[in-house]
Scaffold this motif. Sequence first.
Motif, PDB file in Angstrom:
ATOM      1  N   TYR A 297      -3.904  -4.961   7.867  1.00  0.00           N
ATOM      2  CA  TYR A 297      -3.440  -4.269   7.226  1.00  0.00           C
ATOM      3  C   TYR A 297      -2.162  -4.677   6.434  1.00  0.00           C
ATOM      4  N   LEU A 298      -2.825  -5.055   4.791  1.00  0.00           N
ATOM      5  CA  LEU A 298      -1.708  -5.728   3.608  1.00  0.00           C
ATOM      6  C   LEU A 298      -1.624  -4.779   3.453  1.00  0.00           C
ATOM      7  N   LYS A 299      -1.828  -3.641   2.485  1.00  0.00           N
ATOM      8  CA  LYS A 299      -1.239  -2.590   1.420  1.00  0.00           C
ATOM      9  C   LYS A 299      -1.818  -1.178   2.117  1.00  0.00           C
ATOM     10  N   PRO A 300      -0.849   0.078   1.695  1.00  0.00           N
ATOM     11  CA  PRO A 300      -1.229   0.893   2.158  1.00  0.00           C
ATOM     12  C   PRO A 300      -2.053   1.022   1.303  1.00  0.00           C
ATOM     13  N   ILE A 301      -2.911   2.901   2.089  1.00  0.00           N
ATOM     14  CA  ILE A 301      -4.260   3.388   0.747  1.00  0.00           C
ATOM     15  C   ILE A 301      -3.252   4.433   0.954  1.00  0.00           C
ATOM     16  N   LEU A 302      -3.734   5.094  -0.209  1.00  0.00           N
ATOM     17  CA  LEU A 302      -2.751   6.920  -0.312  1.00  0.00           C
ATOM     18  C   LEU A 302      -3.981   7.300  -0.590  1.00  0.00           C
ATOM     19  N   LEU A 303      -3.799   8.251  -0.067  1.00  0.00           N
ATOM     20  CA  LEU A 303      -4.717   9.683  -0.801  1.00  0.00           C
ATOM     21  C   LEU A 303      -5.576   9.934  -2.082  1.00  0.00           C
TER      22      LEU A 303
ATOM     23  N   THR B 253      -6.764  -4.354   3.150  1.00  0.00           N
ATOM     24  CA  THR B 253      -7.063  -4.217   4.268  1.00  0.00           C
ATOM     25  C   THR B 253      -8.148  -4.884   4.289  1.00  0.00           C
ATOM     26  N   THR B 254      -8.030  -6.069   5.141  1.00  0.00           N
ATOM     27  CA  THR B 254      -9.232  -6.813   6.299  1.00  0.00           C
ATOM     28  C   THR B 254      -9.713  -6.703   7.254  1.00  0.00           C
ATOM     29  N   GLY B 255     -11.328  -6.750   8.054  1.00  0.00           N
ATOM     30  CA  GLY B 255     -11.372  -6.883   9.209  1.00  0.00           C
ATOM     31  C   GLY B 255     -12.233  -6.961   9.845  1.00  0.00           C
ATOM     32  N   LYS B 256     -12.947  -7.304  10.899  1.00  0.00           N
ATOM     33  CA  LYS B 256     -13.928  -8.136  11.610  1.00  0.00           C
ATOM     34  C   LYS B 256     -14.212  -7.195  12.580  1.00  0.00           C
TER      35      LYS B 256
END
Length: 148
Positions: free
Chosen positions: A66-72, A108-111
């Motif tokens: 999680y790098l930065k929040p995502i909002l609605l 956000t990044t993910g694997k």
Amino acid sequence: MAEKLTDYKYKTPIAIRFSDIDAVGHVNNAVYLTYFEEARIKYWRDIVQWDMSEKGVIVGRSEVNYLKPILLHDEVECYIRTTRIGNSSFDVMHILVKITPNGHEICTTGKTVCVSYDYKANKSIPIPAIERQKMIEYDEPGLILNTN
């Protein structure tokens, strides 16, 4: 390792639902895995054309950064690509970006480690040759670690 959007060919929009939002006004952390899943399913359908009726895919492991929040009301897209292919497992990287007037902001990044799976036999199986080849061709052999 910092992800470069230029390494990704496939992206899909992600719809943020009101039910995705937590009490603070952010997308709840657990929902990110659902966004990744939505993008993977579209990638497998559109690019890999994986026939999931008998031989499908299960998730072996997921990681989220999680790098930065995502909002609605954010406009979000998920970039996705295969980064490693083994005998029966392969890795898929995801990048969630927020579209802003200044460009794409990585939030956000993910694997996800995915496992080729035979639902009838209830066991892992080698990745089918056609699906393997489509992932390699689309996501460029130079960008995929082939451990098979």
